[in-house]
Design an enzyme around this catalytic site. Structure first.
Site, PDB file in Angstrom:
ATOM      1  N   GLU A  47      59.142   0.836  -1.377  1.00  0.00           N
ATOM      2  CA  GLU A  47      59.698  -0.460  -1.783  1.00  0.00           C
ATOM      3  C   GLU A  47      61.225  -0.437  -1.861  1.00  0.00           C
ATOM      4  O   GLU A  47      61.821  -1.025  -2.753  1.00  0.00           O
ATOM      5  CB  GLU A  47      59.088  -0.926  -3.110  1.00  0.00           C
ATOM      6  CG  GLU A  47      57.647  -1.374  -2.967  1.00  0.00           C
ATOM      7  CD  GLU A  47      57.192  -2.321  -4.055  1.00  0.00           C
ATOM      8  OE1 GLU A  47      58.047  -2.917  -4.750  1.00  0.00           O
ATOM      9  OE2 GLU A  47      55.965  -2.483  -4.209  1.00  0.00           O
ATOM     10  N   HIS A 275      56.966   1.527 -11.679  1.00  0.00           N
ATOM     11  CA  HIS A 275      56.102   2.681 -11.445  1.00  0.00           C
ATOM     12  C   HIS A 275      56.764   3.922 -12.032  1.00  0.00           C
ATOM     13  O   HIS A 275      57.975   3.940 -12.261  1.00  0.00           O
ATOM     14  CB  HIS A 275      55.877   2.909  -9.944  1.00  0.00           C
ATOM     15  CG  HIS A 275      54.949   1.930  -9.310  1.00  0.00           C
ATOM     16  ND1 HIS A 275      53.800   2.295  -8.654  1.00  0.00           N
ATOM     17  CD2 HIS A 275      54.998   0.574  -9.226  1.00  0.00           C
ATOM     18  CE1 HIS A 275      53.179   1.219  -8.189  1.00  0.00           C
ATOM     19  NE2 HIS A 275      53.898   0.167  -8.519  1.00  0.00           N
TER      20      HIS A 275
END
Length: 403
Positions: A47, A275
């Protein structure tokens, strides 16, 4: 000869959307600052959607991780990039056949052209050839009703086949990334059983209870980006980010360390991402005499059961695909009928003096025509492609079950 590989992976949550992606610039800068003082051999990031973020990280890490590669794919890029202490001698990218739905723009996975990237790395010390795979599978947006389960399972199987077919000539294959799959899901079982990949966290933390309660990498309590709803549904978080490996017959490996999380950004209360990072240290011993690796083509009973369950998921996905295809076909028919009526039975020439009415009538016909084109494209092109992708995965599984 003993060698040690230190591998790090993190989903950076680098969306170019300031309102949805909080503290974007601060977090990317902090990730670069953290990595440049570490001693990792290989870093895999997911990402990293903004190319300038990759360039910023590249500049910061050039001294400690001089070799890097960004995998371009799709409309907005794969978001995958690799930084390495050792030379990257070859790269390739395999885009998955299924990547979600193009018409669901708010999900966006389709536009990223998701797939698996491969960096072949050679380490002079120890003469090790490494295949480093990085990937980011389709997200699970609704755990209660996962409409992308079949897509993600097909991606996992495609990933598994890619690793199996490209890892035969390396000393160790390492897979790192966000799999959006927990250890209880079919995709995880396919990777660990069919691709013979070992989960570093499970290798180091053998207790199932410990793995469940302390191995979360997403929706983790204490992370400021974890919402209240997510925290209540997953009190320990979910483990969906992994580092896995498999070795050739002439190399033995031991997971010396595997840890999750790197804490908060120094002097702040923010986390590096929504995350948690995963780090592992793998000790390798290369035998002086090479042994030819023997491939076992016989499926175990457990793997056959996993494949049978996978076929059920794919059949459900095919049925859903056909329903959606028929839906868009019906919409095309209805909208075409509406456009026919507008063109042949409604005459606005009598109201030509009313510019606003004429404009609204023209815009209505234009929007209906555009909607027809979109639904036609979705029904006869995208849904056909999705159907063929699911069918291809099903056929591949059936062939393996026939062994």
């Amino acid at each position: 000869m003993m060698s040690t590989l230190k591998v790090f992976t993190l989903n950076c949550w680098g969306l170019p959307l300031p309102l949805l992606c909080k503290h974007h610039q601060e977090r990317i800068a902090a990730i670069g600052d953290y990595l440049k003082v570490q001693d990792y051999d290989m870093v895999v990031l997911e990402e990293v959607w903004v190319k300038s973020d990759f360039q910023e990280l590249k500049q910061k890490l050039v001294r400690v991780l001089p070799f890097s590669h960004y995998f371009y794919s799709g409309t907005i890029g794969s978001g995958l990039c690799v930084f390495s202490k050792h030379q990257i001698i070859e790269t390739s990218y395999h885009q998955f056949h299924l990547n979600g739905h193009a018409h669901k723009i708010h999900h966006g996975d389709w536009f990223g052209g998701k797939g698996v990237g491969l960096c072949k790395i050679h380490i002079l010390e120890g003469a090790l050839d490494i295949n480093l795979y990085c990937t980011h599978l389709h997200a699970e947006y609704n755990p209660e009703c996962d409409e992308y389960e079949a897509h993600r399972l097909a991606q996992t199987f495609e990933l598994c086949q890619f690793v199996r077919n490209t890892a035969y000539n390396c000393d160790i294959a390492i897979l790192a990334g966000d799999l959006n799959t927990s250890p209880t899901h079919l995709g995880y079982k396919i990777l660990t059983q069919h691709a013979s990949l070992k989960d570093c966290w499970a290798e180091k933390n053998l207790s199932e209870i410990e793995c469940k309660e302390s191995g979360g990498t997403c929706m983790v309590p204490g992370n400021i980006y974890t919402g209240d709803v997510a925290q209540s549904s997953s009190p320990f978080g979910v483990r969906i980010d992994y580092i896995m490996y498999r070795t050739s017959a002439n190399v033995s490996a031991t997971v010396a360390d595997c840890s999750i999380g790197i804490g908060k950004v120094p002097q702040t209360n923010i986390d590096y991402s929504d995350h948690e990072a995963v780090f592992t240290s793998i000790s390798l011993t290369k035998n002086p005499v090479s042994q030819q690796e023997v491939r076992n083509s016989t499926l175990t009973k457990d793997l056959r059961d996993v494949f049978q369950q996978s076929l059920n998921v794919l059949d459900n996905g095919l049925a859903q695909c056909q329903r959606e295809e028929r839906f868009f076909q019906i919409v095309v028919f209805i909208l075409s009928l509406i456009l026919y009526v507008l063109n042949n039975y409604l005459d606005v020439s009598d109201y030509s003096s009313n510019i606003l009415l004429v404009f609204m009538f023209s815009m209505t016909k234009l929007l209906v025509g555009m909607a027809i084109g979109f639904c036609f494209w979705t029904a006869w092109i995208l849904k056909r492609s999705e159907y063929h992708g699911l069918t291809a995965c099903k056929e591949d599984l059936l062939k393996l079950l026939a062994l």
